[in-house]
Motif scaffolding. Structure first.
Motif, PDB file in Angstrom:
ATOM      1  N   ARG A 221      94.131  27.587 165.348  1.00  0.00           N
ATOM      2  CA  ARG A 221      93.954  27.569 166.797  1.00  0.00           C
ATOM      3  C   ARG A 221      92.474  27.499 167.164  1.00  0.00           C
ATOM      4  O   ARG A 221      91.632  28.043 166.472  1.00  0.00           O
ATOM      5  N   ILE A 222      92.202  26.814 168.272  1.00  0.00           N
ATOM      6  CA  ILE A 222      90.826  26.740 168.762  1.00  0.00           C
ATOM      7  C   ILE A 222      90.865  26.608 170.283  1.00  0.00           C
ATOM      8  O   ILE A 222      91.713  25.915 170.835  1.00  0.00           O
TER       9      ILE A 222
ATOM     10  N   ILE B  86      98.414  22.337 160.990  1.00  0.00           N
ATOM     11  CA  ILE B  86      98.573  22.042 162.412  1.00  0.00           C
ATOM     12  C   ILE B  86      97.382  22.601 163.181  1.00  0.00           C
ATOM     13  O   ILE B  86      96.992  23.758 162.978  1.00  0.00           O
ATOM     14  N   ALA B  87      96.802  21.799 164.068  1.00  0.00           N
ATOM     15  CA  ALA B  87      95.680  22.235 164.896  1.00  0.00           C
ATOM     16  C   ALA B  87      96.125  22.324 166.352  1.00  0.00           C
ATOM     17  O   ALA B  87      96.684  21.363 166.892  1.00  0.00           O
ATOM     18  N   LEU B  88      95.901  23.488 166.982  1.00  0.00           N
ATOM     19  CA  LEU B  88      96.279  23.698 168.380  1.00  0.00           C
ATOM     20  C   LEU B  88      95.034  23.939 169.220  1.00  0.00           C
ATOM     21  O   LEU B  88      94.153  24.709 168.830  1.00  0.00           O
ATOM     22  N   TYR B  89      94.976  23.293 170.389  1.00  0.00           N
ATOM     23  CA  TYR B  89      93.862  23.509 171.302  1.00  0.00           C
ATOM     24  C   TYR B  89      94.400  23.867 172.685  1.00  0.00           C
ATOM     25  O   TYR B  89      95.341  23.243 173.191  1.00  0.00           O
ATOM     26  N   GLY B  90      93.791  24.882 173.303  1.00  0.00           N
ATOM     27  CA  GLY B  90      94.177  25.290 174.652  1.00  0.00           C
ATOM     28  C   GLY B  90      93.752  26.715 174.914  1.00  0.00           C
ATOM     29  O   GLY B  90      93.040  27.328 174.115  1.00  0.00           O
TER      30      GLY B  90
ATOM     31  N   LEU C 207      87.001  18.904 168.703  1.00  0.00           N
ATOM     32  CA  LEU C 207      86.683  17.507 168.432  1.00  0.00           C
ATOM     33  C   LEU C 207      85.805  17.349 167.190  1.00  0.00           C
ATOM     34  O   LEU C 207      85.966  16.404 166.417  1.00  0.00           O
ATOM     35  N   ARG C 208      84.890  18.278 166.996  1.00  0.00           N
ATOM     36  CA  ARG C 208      83.926  18.163 165.905  1.00  0.00           C
ATOM     37  C   ARG C 208      84.504  18.579 164.557  1.00  0.00           C
ATOM     38  O   ARG C 208      84.279  17.920 163.535  1.00  0.00           O
ATOM     39  N   GLU C 209      85.290  19.667 164.530  1.00  0.00           N
ATOM     40  CA  GLU C 209      85.705  20.249 163.267  1.00  0.00           C
ATOM     41  C   GLU C 209      87.159  19.981 162.882  1.00  0.00           C
ATOM     42  O   GLU C 209      87.498  20.007 161.706  1.00  0.00           O
TER      43      GLU C 209
END
Length: 226
Positions: free
Chosen positions: A36-37, A5-9, A44-46
């Protein structure tokens, strides 16, 4: 296999999302791995282009947008995405209602997960955890590898339409078995032994379904004309 799971915020918002998400997945026995990022370019890139992520969640402007990958089959060669938006702060109820609905409506055969529901609970059951499903009266009982059972009001025929019928086989009247959880078949092909040691009778039609699944699992081709 863990669901990545990838989380952004922002850091603070991701803490709240990860806490609710982790509790929900743990309570439903779904293995997961959260990344998390907080940098949009890096996200977007990784993260976004990677095929091995099942769920992306982006928290911004007071809401949480998600993109959930749904596999079409056991081969994991084809997939589609379900999209949606949740409110922030995130709650387990909204997460459960929205995500279950996304799985149910995005594809008739979601690889890896079956959305089961009864009066007491909602649960996402991994396909590989299902050993067999029995019809009992007007209800259906899921028997899992862990030894747990879950009763649902859905008919066996309705459940069957939401599974991959290439590998969930009708082995006899009122019984569906997960082909990948069969330990062995008797010499006369009249009984199946599951990995947990349950013995299940197999009808003539069940034998045909078994050999169809066997040919698909080995060669990827149905060599039978049915």
């Amino acid at each position: 296999m863990k669901n990545k799971i990838a989380l952004y915020g922002s850091y603070k918002k991701l803490n709240q999302i990860e806490d609710v998400l982790s509790r929900y997945l743990n309570e439903n026995d779904i293995p997961f791995e959260i990344h998390r990022i907080s940098d949009s370019e890096q996200f977007l890139r990784e993260f976004l282009p990677k095929d091995d992520y099942r769920l992306f969640m982006v928290c911004e402007k007071g809401g949480v947008s998600y993109m959930l990958k749904i596999y079409n089959n056991f081969d994991r060669q084809t997939s589609r995405y379900a999209y949606g938006k949740l409110k922030f702060p995130l709650t387990q109820k909204e997460l459960s209602d929205q995500m279950l609905e996304a799985v149910k409506t995005s594809h008739t055969c979601p690889y890896n997960v079956y959305a089961a529901q009864n009066a007491k609970m909602s649960r996402l059951i991994q396909h590989e955890d299902i050993e067999c499903i029995y019809k009992e009266g007007k209800k259906s009982i899921f028997y899992l590898q862990s030894g747990e059972t879950m009763e649902v009001s859905d008919s066996l025929s309705r459940i069957y339409t939401e599974l991959d019928t290439n590998y969930f086989i009708k082995c006899s009247k009122g019984v569906i078995v997960n082909f990948f959880n069969i330990e062995q078949v008797s010499d006369d092909y009249k009984t199946i032994l599951t990995k947990s040691g349950v013995e299940i009778p197999m009808s003539r039609l069940g034998q045909k379904n078994y050999f169809k699944s066997l040919s698909l699992s080995i060669t990827g081709v149905n060599v039978f004309n049915y």
